[in-house]
Design an enzyme around this catalytic site. Structure first.
Site, mmCIF file in Angstrom:
data_model
loop_
_atom_site.group_PDB
_atom_site.id
_atom_site.type_symbol
_atom_site.label_atom_id
_atom_site.label_comp_id
_atom_site.label_asym_id
_atom_site.label_seq_id
_atom_site.Cartn_x
_atom_site.Cartn_y
_atom_site.Cartn_z
ATOM 1 N N SER A 1 0.826 -1.210 0.000
ATOM 2 C CA SER A 1 0.000 0.000 0.000
ATOM 3 C C SER A 1 0.859 1.258 0.000
ATOM 4 C CB SER A 1 -0.910 0.018 1.233
ATOM 5 O OG SER A 1 -1.700 -1.143 1.290
ATOM 6 N N GLN A 2 0.252 2.348 -0.456
ATOM 7 C CA GLN A 2 0.873 3.678 -0.359
ATOM 8 C C GLN A 2 1.190 3.934 1.131
ATOM 9 O OE1 GLN A 2 -2.261 6.466 -0.687
ATOM 10 N NE2 GLN A 2 -0.992 8.165 -1.361
#
Ligand code: SAH
Length: 215
Positions: free
Chosen positions: A63-64
């Protein structure tokens, strides 16, 4: 010149996290310390601190950084929790969660990612209290329940009732709920038999698969 990852990490914390409202100091310190570059494929290390998700193999992504931070901040971790993560992927979020809790059970469906996540944690000298388990976590992991904190790192069609049942009294869960490509982050808090639900904005996660996920 070799890349100065510590500098990239410090910049990520100030520009992507603090500047956008991440204020949990324990969380910020953990993300300033854990070498995220060791959780992405070697060829992508220079990109490890970019403001976006990155591929980790098997069609999945890490994920970011901001999304990992937001989810963990919403859990309001204090240090003594038994925590569950569903969708361990690279093991990065589990490593950060491990720095903020007593113990983390992290479930990953894809066998090769589960193996890689364990190797990543060892290489990063992180997550000594993190147990990566290979399997379908969409129905939780009843053997170690109840949990004070549950983070679902993949987008679910709805909140699996089994996960609600595995939440301890006073426990919290963050889960993206929506369709296959876009979801809303939901926070569920248990108080006795009641579950209070709030929404924390839009997000994009890869789909949750398995029994209570997408087929
Ligand atoms: N938290 C991860 C990112 C996870 S991406 C990180 O920090 O790198 C979502 C992950 O959920 C993928 O690796 C995918 O394989 C996994 N996944 C999807 N459905 C699952 C299920 N039912 N049980 C366990 N893992 C699942």
């Amino acid at each position: 010149m070799p890349i100065n990852f510590a500098e990239l990490r410090a910049r990520m914390v100030s520009r992507q996290l603090r500047a956008r409202g991440i204020h949990d100091e324990r969380l910020l310190a953990a993300m300033a310390a854990i070498p995220r570059e060791l959780f992405v494929p070697a060829c992508d290390r220079p990109e490890a601190y970019q403001d976006m998700p990155l591929p980790i193999g098997a069609g999945q992504t890490i994920s970011q950084p901001y999304m990992t931070a937001l989810m963990l901040q919403l859990l309001e971790l204090e240090g003594n929790e038994r925590a569950l993560e569903i969708g361990a992927g690279s093991g990065y979020a589990a490593a950060v969660m491990g720095a903020l809790t007593r113990v983390v059970i992290a479930i990953e469906l894809v066998p090769e990612l589960a193996v890689q996540a364990r190797l990543n944690l060892l290489a990063a000298h992180a997550g000594a209290n993190v147990h990566i388990i290979q399997g379908d976590g969409s129905l939780g992991y009843p053997d170690e329940a109840p949990y004070d904190a549950i983070a679902v790192s993949a987008g679910a069609p709805s909140v699996p009732v089994e996960l609600e049942e595995q939440l301890a009294d006073g426990g919290r869960m963050v889960i993206p709920v929506g369709d296959r490509s876009e979801q809303t982050l939901e926070i569920l808090t248990r108080s006795g038999k009641a579950i209070v639900r709030r929404l924390a904005g839009g997000c994009r996660f890869v789909p949750l698969r398995g029994g209570a996920g997408w087929h």
